[in-house]
Scaffold this motif. Structure first.
Motif, PDB file in Angstrom:
ATOM      1  N   GLU A   1       0.897  -1.136  -0.083  1.00  0.00           N
ATOM      2  CA  GLU A   1      -0.037  -0.030  -0.089  1.00  0.00           C
ATOM      3  C   GLU A   1       0.930   0.996   0.111  1.00  0.00           C
ATOM      4  OE1 GLU A   1       0.340  -1.309   4.373  1.00  0.00           O
ATOM      5  OE2 GLU A   1       0.070  -2.213   2.419  1.00  0.00           O
TER       6      GLU A   1
ATOM      7  N   VAL B   1      -0.930  -2.708 -12.794  1.00  0.00           N
ATOM      8  CA  VAL B   1      -2.323  -3.448 -12.525  1.00  0.00           C
ATOM      9  C   VAL B   1      -2.894  -3.917 -13.718  1.00  0.00           C
ATOM     10  CG1 VAL B   1      -4.482  -3.272 -11.750  1.00  0.00           C
ATOM     11  CG2 VAL B   1      -2.614  -2.575 -10.286  1.00  0.00           C
TER      12      VAL B   1
ATOM     13  N   GLU C   1       1.794   1.867  -3.797  1.00  0.00           N
ATOM     14  CA  GLU C   1       0.613   2.300  -4.221  1.00  0.00           C
ATOM     15  C   GLU C   1       0.311   3.830  -4.128  1.00  0.00           C
ATOM     16  OE1 GLU C   1      -1.961  -0.610  -3.234  1.00  0.00           O
ATOM     17  OE2 GLU C   1      -1.973  -1.464  -4.967  1.00  0.00           O
TER      18      GLU C   1
ATOM     19  N   ASP D   1     -10.474 -10.091  -4.194  1.00  0.00           N
ATOM     20  CA  ASP D   1     -10.365  -8.515  -4.352  1.00  0.00           C
ATOM     21  C   ASP D   1     -10.141  -8.276  -5.557  1.00  0.00           C
ATOM     22  OD1 ASP D   1     -10.512  -7.976  -1.437  1.00  0.00           O
ATOM     23  OD2 ASP D   1      -8.401  -8.608  -1.274  1.00  0.00           O
ATOM     24  N   GLU D   2     -10.526  -7.169  -6.049  1.00  0.00           N
ATOM     25  CA  GLU D   2      -9.940  -6.910  -7.413  1.00  0.00           C
ATOM     26  C   GLU D   2      -8.732  -6.485  -7.581  1.00  0.00           C
ATOM     27  OE1 GLU D   2     -12.037  -3.207  -8.276  1.00  0.00           O
ATOM     28  OE2 GLU D   2     -14.040  -4.183  -8.441  1.00  0.00           O
TER      29      GLU D   2
ATOM     30  N   ASP E   1      -4.648  -5.488  -7.670  1.00  0.00           N
ATOM     31  CA  ASP E   1      -4.183  -4.250  -7.095  1.00  0.00           C
ATOM     32  C   ASP E   1      -2.487  -4.715  -7.422  1.00  0.00           C
ATOM     33  OD1 ASP E   1      -3.591  -6.177  -5.355  1.00  0.00           O
ATOM     34  OD2 ASP E   1      -4.646  -5.101  -3.780  1.00  0.00           O
TER      35      ASP E   1
ATOM     36  N   ARG F   1      -0.585   1.648 -12.079  1.00  0.00           N
ATOM     37  CA  ARG F   1      -1.934   1.650 -12.968  1.00  0.00           C
ATOM     38  C   ARG F   1      -1.353   0.888 -13.915  1.00  0.00           C
ATOM     39  NH1 ARG F   1      -6.740   4.215 -13.206  1.00  0.00           N
ATOM     40  NH2 ARG F   1      -6.130   5.637 -11.870  1.00  0.00           N
TER      41      ARG F   1
ATOM     42  N   GLU G   1      -0.395  -5.980  -5.277  1.00  0.00           N
ATOM     43  CA  GLU G   1      -0.038  -7.001  -4.573  1.00  0.00           C
ATOM     44  C   GLU G   1      -0.269  -8.218  -5.532  1.00  0.00           C
ATOM     45  OE1 GLU G   1       1.533  -8.984  -1.922  1.00  0.00           O
ATOM     46  OE2 GLU G   1       0.912  -7.279  -1.033  1.00  0.00           O
TER      47      GLU G   1
END
Length: 322
Positions: free
Chosen positions: A203, A230, A206, A304-305, A307, A227, A309
């Motif tokens: 995090e 991802v 990001e 989760d969508e 990211d 971005r 990670e």
């Protein structure tokens, strides 16, 4: 005198770095560049070559091949003008505990031969930056762990570097100090400083980083904005299965299922299996059936969508904090 050459737009320019330790190649043809005002996150699992790359970038370790330049000046292990442009903040706090906060900053400033007037002005500026002016006269051994971390960063800033290298600066700090450190790093970029940042907290990458490089087995396997990275795992989901049982074997078995592109055992005590999959909801019955067959007790499921990670897990097959 080293004349500036190479990429004129890069503060840090690492080109084709290679470093071997015996028969093991720790860094294998790594190139990266950081522009003024850019915060670049270098991420990698343990043993991937991240620390070795940082040490070469700072002139603390000689590469077997390749070059490092800061503001066009060659960086070597010998003292030179390029090193004066680098501020290095190691993961381990490197301060003198029996000296005060101000005395530590003065000491590190004198290493760069700042004049007395310039040094006192800069020490005051740094005390404000790291929010320790009210503790300037206190000994370091009286400070909290978070305050020592902030002072550790201040020691790397006192000579006004062009490039700041931060190696895991928030490890083990309290939430308040962590927030202060992250806010400071954001300001450094806004003020035009180039920052090379490593972390085990995705995090943070990001939130802070304009670009991220992912290093694995000594090679830079991906690079781009968070971005853009991802987008590499578009239409993939990350599944977190909290469970009990032989999770190492379960994770390996999950990795052999179709549509599973990454599987790793994670969690503070290895109690979680993380997966990168295509269409997690349709695959979930197979994952549960496999758990039942292997006598694994699934306690909770999170989907989760994509990211950063998920990108890391997809590219390296491991979780960042394994």
């Amino acid at each position: 005198m080293n004349a500036p050459v190479g990429n004129p737009d890069a503060v840090l320019d690492c080109a084709h770095l290679v470093r071997r330790f015996g028969e093991r190649t720790a860094v294998d043809d790594v190139s990266l560049r950081i522009a003024p005002g850019e915060t670049y996150g270098l991420l990698g699992p343990n043993g991937a070559g991240k620390t070795t790359t940082i040490r070469m970038a700072c002139g603390l370790l000689r590469p077997d091949a390749g070059t490092v330049r800061v503001a066009g000046l060659a960086v070597t292990t010998a003292a030179g003008p390029a090193k004066k442009l680098i501020g290095f903040v190691p993961q381990d706090v490197a301060l003198y505990p029996d000296l005060s906060v101000r005395e530590n900053l003065r000491f590190f400033g004198r290493l760069y031969r700042l004049s007395r007037r310039a040094l006192e002005r800069r020490v005051d500026e740094v005390l404000d930056l790291i929010e320790l002016r009210d503790r300037a006269g206190d000994r370091v051994d009286s400070l909290s762990g978070g305050m020592r971390r902030r002072l550790n960063i201040g020691a790397g800033l006192v000579h006004s570097p062009t490039l700041l290298v931060l190696d895991e600066p928030t490890v083990g700090v309290d939430p308040q100090s962590r927030h202060a450190i992250l806010e400071s790093v954001t300001r450094f970029g806004e003020e035009g400083m180039a920052v090379l940042y490593t972390t085990h907290y995705m995090e943070e990458a990001e939130r802070l980083c304009d670009r991220v490089g992912i290093i694995d087995r000594g090679r830079l396997v991906a690079e781009g904005s968070p971005r853009a990275l991802v987008a590499l795992v578009a239409e993939r989901d990350r599944v977190r299965l909290s469970a009990a049982g032989n999770l190492a074997a379960y994770a390996a078995a999950c990795g052999r299922l179709g549509r599973v592109e990454g599987a790793a055992r994670t969690g503070d005590h290895g109690e979680v299996v993380e997966l990168v999959v295509k269409d997690a909801r349709s695959l979930l019955p197979d994952l549960l059936d496999l758990a039942h067959a292997q006598h694994v007790d699934i306690r909770s499921v999170e989907i989760d969508e994509p990211d950063l990670e998920a990108v890391f897990l997809h590219l390296t097959g491991t979780a960042l904090r394994e």
